[in-house]
Design a protein around this motif. Structure first.
Motif, short mmCIF file in Angstrom:
data_model
loop_
_atom_site.label_atom_id
_atom_site.label_comp_id
_atom_site.label_asym_id
_atom_site.label_seq_id
_atom_site.Cartn_x
_atom_site.Cartn_y
_atom_site.Cartn_z
N VAL A 24 -25.14 -18.00 -19.85
CA VAL A 24 -24.61 -17.76 -18.51
C VAL A 24 -24.93 -18.95 -17.61
O VAL A 24 -24.15 -19.29 -16.71
CB VAL A 24 -25.18 -16.46 -17.92
N TRP A 59 -22.17 -14.73 -11.15
CA TRP A 59 -22.93 -14.59 -12.39
C TRP A 59 -24.41 -14.32 -12.13
O TRP A 59 -25.18 -14.10 -13.07
CB TRP A 59 -22.83 -15.87 -13.22
N THR A 100 -27.00 -13.62 -20.97
CA THR A 100 -26.66 -13.24 -22.34
C THR A 100 -27.88 -13.41 -23.25
O THR A 100 -27.79 -13.15 -24.45
CB THR A 100 -25.51 -14.11 -22.88
N LEU A 143 -23.62 -8.99 -22.38
CA LEU A 143 -23.91 -9.46 -21.03
C LEU A 143 -24.84 -8.44 -20.36
O LEU A 143 -24.54 -7.24 -20.32
CB LEU A 143 -22.62 -9.60 -20.22
#
Length: 457
Positions: A265, A315, A320, A387
């Motif tokens: 990410v 984000w 991840t 995620l």
């Protein structure tokens, strides 16, 4: 070995000068190899600007010049047959003329449910056109090899995901210079070839001379680095070369990261942040021209920067579990340093803003391409269940209470990140708009201090 398109064009002009001085006879095979190489090169240039850049000024002229090329000796591909429209383009005529020839029996064609298919033999002037040999000392053979290398460079450039899309102005410049070289070579061929074989060089000389004069004025050619050949080490001593290498290395590292099934990410965020920093550098360069009005371009840069920053922010608090690679982190830091030379005006780039601008322009295309690769990861990571988000920032759910109290992460769902996909799509569209609206050239001036500075990871 040449490393850029500009190097190859310069080399072609030197060999052309040798061709104009030589008295060595030119065979039909010599000419046909050169003829076919020019056609392939123009076809590649035309194909490169018929995508999302096709709306730019000059693309239509380039396409028309390509269509006006006299009946090529061979098509560029190895398909066994062609549609009526494709055959008309290869024969240099209209669809109706091809249909009339088929009806009159003057052109072989096989009827299908969607019209006719014309066999390759009907549109090919020569069944076999050998490629020029690198061992042949004749200048026309060497010229064919150089233009063939240029075509290969363009193909590599198109296939390299980290390379920016070929700009219309660059394609026009290459096409104009290629046609100018072709016209001169064809005129010289008339004096060196057998009179029986002079019809084709004469036809190409007329075509190339006319086409070169009708295309828009060419601008200085920069960039188009061959990814298969490293640039000379001494070139990295200049700030412009350091910036270009930094952008290339960062884009390559980002491309490698995006190939992973589960990317970091931090990388997905940083791609947007680096775009913001690059837009700040572009804004600084455009703002350094007191006599030029770049208001619209600068406003678009600011709009795109805000959009990319929003995409980076969305984000936040997600992961991840995958860290960015060492190669990406180092490339991102080098790019951050190179861009800071412009945004903070601490380096020698201020003395050559036009050169820096061309590098940054290609960087804007890099960012536009990379954002198209980042956007699909939103839904892919959601659906794959890889995620995660800190529970305290996730949507309230009784089942997550324990994780929230323990400060742990939970699997992210669409309810946790309702704006993720829209933010990424908006960033993708804004990056494309920024790349389109930037001017193709910049007059030399002095770089001023930028107002924004975006950090790298």
């Amino acid at each position: 070995m040449a490393t850029t398109a500009a190097d190859l064009i310069d080399q072609a002009r030197r060999v052309l000068a040798e061709l104009q001085q030589t008295g060595a006879p030119m065979s039909r095979e010599h000419w046909e190899s050169f003829d076919q190489t020019v056609y392939r090169l123009l076809h590649e240039l035309d194909s490169a600007v018929t995508g999302w850049l096709s709306s730019q000024d000059g693309a239509a002229q380039l396409h028309q010049a390509m269509r006006d090329f006299p009946r090529p000796l061979q098509p560029v591909d190895d398909r066994p047959d062609f549609s009526i429209k494709e055959a008309a383009r290869l024969l240099g005529t209209s669809d109706n003329v091809v249909r009339n020839r088929i009806t009159a029996g003057a052109l072989l064609a096989a009827p299908t449910g969607n019209g006719y298919r014309i066999p390759r033999s009907e549109v090919t002037a020569r069944r076999d056109v050998p490629s020029a040999s690198t061992d042949d000392p004749h200048p026309i053979a060497r010229l064919s090899c150089i233009l063939g290398a240029l075509n290969d460079l363009l193909v590599l450039h198109r296939l390299d995901a980290a390379s920016p899309q070929l700009q219309t102005q660059a394609a026009l410049t290459l096409a104009t210079q290629t046609l100018s070289i072709t016209a001169a070579a064809a005129r010289r061929a008339l004096a060196l070839c057998d009179p029986v074989a002079a019809d084709r060089p004469l036809l190409i000389a007329r075509y190339a001379g006319t086409a070169a004069s009708t295309l828009p004025a060419a601008s200085p050619l920069r960039g188009l680095q061959n990814p298969a050949i490293p640039a000379p080490a001494q070139a990295l001593n200049t700030p412009g070369a350091v910036l270009e290498r930094s952008l290339h290395d960062w884009a390559s590292a980002a491309r490698d990261e995006l190939r992973d099934a589960v990317p970091s990410v931090a990388v997905l965020q940083d791609i947007n942040r680096q775009g913001v920093h690059l837009y700040a550098a572009l804004d600084a360069v455009l703002g350094s021209e007191p006599d030029s009005d770049h208001t619209r371009s600068r406003e678009q840069l600011r709009t795109s920067a805000r959009s990319l920053q929003s995409a980076a922010d969305v984000w936040k608090q997600t992961s991840t579990g995958m860290p960015p690679s060492r190669a990406y982190v180092e490339a991102a830091r080098r790019l951050n340093t190179a861009l800071s030379r412009i945004t903070l005006t601490t380096g020698a780039e201020r003395e050559h803003p036009a050169d820096a601008y061309q590098v940054l322009l290609r960087g804007a295309s890099d960012v536009a391409w990379l954002t198209t690769q980042v956007a699909p990861f939103a839904s892919q990571l959601h659906h794959s269940g890889v995620l995660f988000i800190h529970a305290r920032h996730a949507h309230n759910d009784p089942s997550r209470l324990s994780a929230k109290l323990g400060g742990r992460m939970v699997e992210a769902t669409a309810r946790d990140l309702p704006n993720l996909i829209d933010a990424l799509r908006s960033a993708q569209a804004s990056a494309a708009d920024a790349a389109r609206m930037l001017p193709a050239e910049l007059a030399p001036s002095h770089i001023c201090r930028a107002e924004v500075h975006a950090p790298a990871i």
